[in-house]
Design an enzyme around this catalytic site. Structure first.
Site, mmCIF file in Angstrom:
data_model
loop_
_atom_site.group_PDB
_atom_site.id
_atom_site.type_symbol
_atom_site.label_atom_id
_atom_site.label_comp_id
_atom_site.label_asym_id
_atom_site.label_seq_id
_atom_site.Cartn_x
_atom_site.Cartn_y
_atom_site.Cartn_z
ATOM 1 N N LYS A 50 0.843 -1.194 0.000
ATOM 2 C CA LYS A 50 0.000 0.000 0.000
ATOM 3 C C LYS A 50 0.881 1.248 0.000
ATOM 4 C CE LYS A 50 -3.784 -2.451 2.345
ATOM 5 N NZ LYS A 50 -4.708 -2.483 3.511
ATOM 6 N N TYR A 110 -11.991 -2.679 -3.618
ATOM 7 C CA TYR A 110 -12.560 -2.797 -2.274
ATOM 8 C C TYR A 110 -14.093 -2.749 -2.292
ATOM 9 C CZ TYR A 110 -8.099 -2.588 0.273
ATOM 10 O OH TYR A 110 -6.852 -2.878 0.804
ATOM 11 N N ASN A 143 -1.821 -0.157 7.309
ATOM 12 C CA ASN A 143 -1.302 -1.502 7.599
ATOM 13 C C ASN A 143 -0.462 -2.105 6.473
ATOM 14 O OD1 ASN A 143 -3.439 -2.026 5.940
ATOM 15 N ND2 ASN A 143 -4.469 -3.467 7.305
ATOM 16 N N GLU A 155 -9.066 -10.428 -8.175
ATOM 17 C CA GLU A 155 -8.101 -9.328 -8.007
ATOM 18 C C GLU A 155 -6.991 -9.405 -9.056
ATOM 19 O OE1 GLU A 155 -6.975 -9.656 -3.857
ATOM 20 O OE2 GLU A 155 -8.980 -9.088 -3.207
HETATM 21 P P1 RTP Z 1 -6.746 -6.026 2.933
HETATM 22 O O1 RTP Z 1 -7.972 -6.292 2.079
HETATM 23 O O2 RTP Z 1 -6.214 -4.641 2.769
HETATM 24 O O3 RTP Z 1 -5.723 -7.120 2.783
HETATM 25 O O4 RTP Z 1 -7.191 -6.105 4.440
HETATM 26 P P2 RTP Z 1 -7.955 -7.269 5.184
HETATM 27 O O5 RTP Z 1 -8.546 -8.253 4.243
HETATM 28 O O6 RTP Z 1 -7.013 -7.791 6.215
HETATM 29 O O7 RTP Z 1 -9.104 -6.445 5.918
HETATM 30 P P3 RTP Z 1 -10.493 -5.889 5.339
HETATM 31 O O8 RTP Z 1 -11.507 -6.120 6.397
HETATM 32 O O9 RTP Z 1 -10.751 -6.398 3.968
HETATM 33 O O10 RTP Z 1 -10.211 -4.322 5.291
HETATM 34 C C1 RTP Z 1 -9.536 -3.732 4.204
HETATM 35 C C2 RTP Z 1 -8.652 -2.644 4.713
HETATM 36 O O11 RTP Z 1 -9.476 -1.594 5.230
HETATM 37 C C3 RTP Z 1 -8.799 -0.955 6.293
HETATM 38 N N1 RTP Z 1 -9.628 -1.033 7.491
HETATM 39 N N2 RTP Z 1 -9.820 0.005 8.276
HETATM 40 N N3 RTP Z 1 -10.740 1.669 10.367
HETATM 41 C C4 RTP Z 1 -11.074 0.412 10.374
HETATM 42 O O12 RTP Z 1 -11.705 -0.081 11.239
HETATM 43 C C5 RTP Z 1 -10.617 -0.422 9.274
HETATM 44 N N4 RTP Z 1 -10.914 -1.703 9.102
HETATM 45 C C6 RTP Z 1 -10.289 -2.077 7.969
HETATM 46 C C7 RTP Z 1 -7.479 -1.680 6.502
HETATM 47 O O13 RTP Z 1 -6.464 -0.964 5.792
HETATM 48 C C8 RTP Z 1 -7.743 -3.021 5.880
HETATM 49 O O14 RTP Z 1 -6.540 -3.630 5.480
#
Ligand code: RTP
Length: 149
Positions: free
Chosen positions: A11, A51, A114, A128
């Site tokens: 990122k 997303y 992150n 993706e």
């Molecule tokens: P990613 O898609 O980026 O690999 O992340 P992930 O599956 O681990 O988590 P996901 O739930 O899909 O969330 C995507 C990205 O959104 C941001 N996020 N912010 N502020 C918040 O509570 C929150 N929750 C998620 C994070 O950058 C996360 O990686």
């Protein structure tokens, strides 16, 4: 266990903090094969497609603005259990809950900064990869992988 492909993306914070090389190195040294790699400044529309599943979340606008704040480096890694193991190598979404040996556990403190993305299912990885590499991937073989498998 199966041979899979996963989409891993550094990122904008990871790019700007100089973590691209380390992240590539971790996947390479683990034994995964790099079959796609590019730096991109994808823009809001493309990031919203990536997303799309999170569009109803309160953090969605902030997430898109963070992701749109600079170039990202996208890559496709291939190998045994690449999707599940890739997520383990990244660590938990919230870096404070990540194993310290993981990428997020080593380099991040904040869920909204992150460092990297990894596909969460084989189906999403395929979607993706099509979204980020519509031109296709690079297929190659190396005797070195006989020492991994
Ligand atoms: P990613 O898609 O980026 O690999 O992340 P992930 O599956 O681990 O988590 P996901 O739930 O899909 O969330 C995507 C990205 O959104 C941001 N996020 N912010 N502020 C918040 O509570 C929150 N929750 C998620 C994070 O950058 C996360 O990686």
């Amino acid at each position: 266990m199966s041979t899979e492909q996963t989409y891993i993306m550094v990122k904008p914070d990871g790019v700007q903090r100089g973590l691209v090389g380390d992240i590539i190195s971790r996947f390479e040294k683990r034994g995964y094969k790099l079959v796609g790699l590019k730096m991109a400044t994808p823009g809001k529309d493309h990031l919203e497609k990536h997303y799309a599943d999170l569009s109803s979340k309160a953090f969605f606008p902030g997430l898109i603005s963070y992701m749109n704040s600079g170039p990202v480096v996208g890559m496709v890694w291939e190998g045994r259990d690449a999707v599940k193991t890739g997520r383990v190598m990244l660590g938990a979404t919230d870096p404070l809950k990540s194993d310290p040996g993981s990428i997020r556990g080593a380099y991040a403190l904040e869920v909204g900064r992150n460092v990297c993305h990894g596909s969460d299912t084989v189906e999403n990885a395929q979607k993706e990869i099509k979204l980020w590499f519509p031109e296709g991937l690079n297929s190659w073989t190396s005797a070195a992988y006989n020492w991994v498998y």
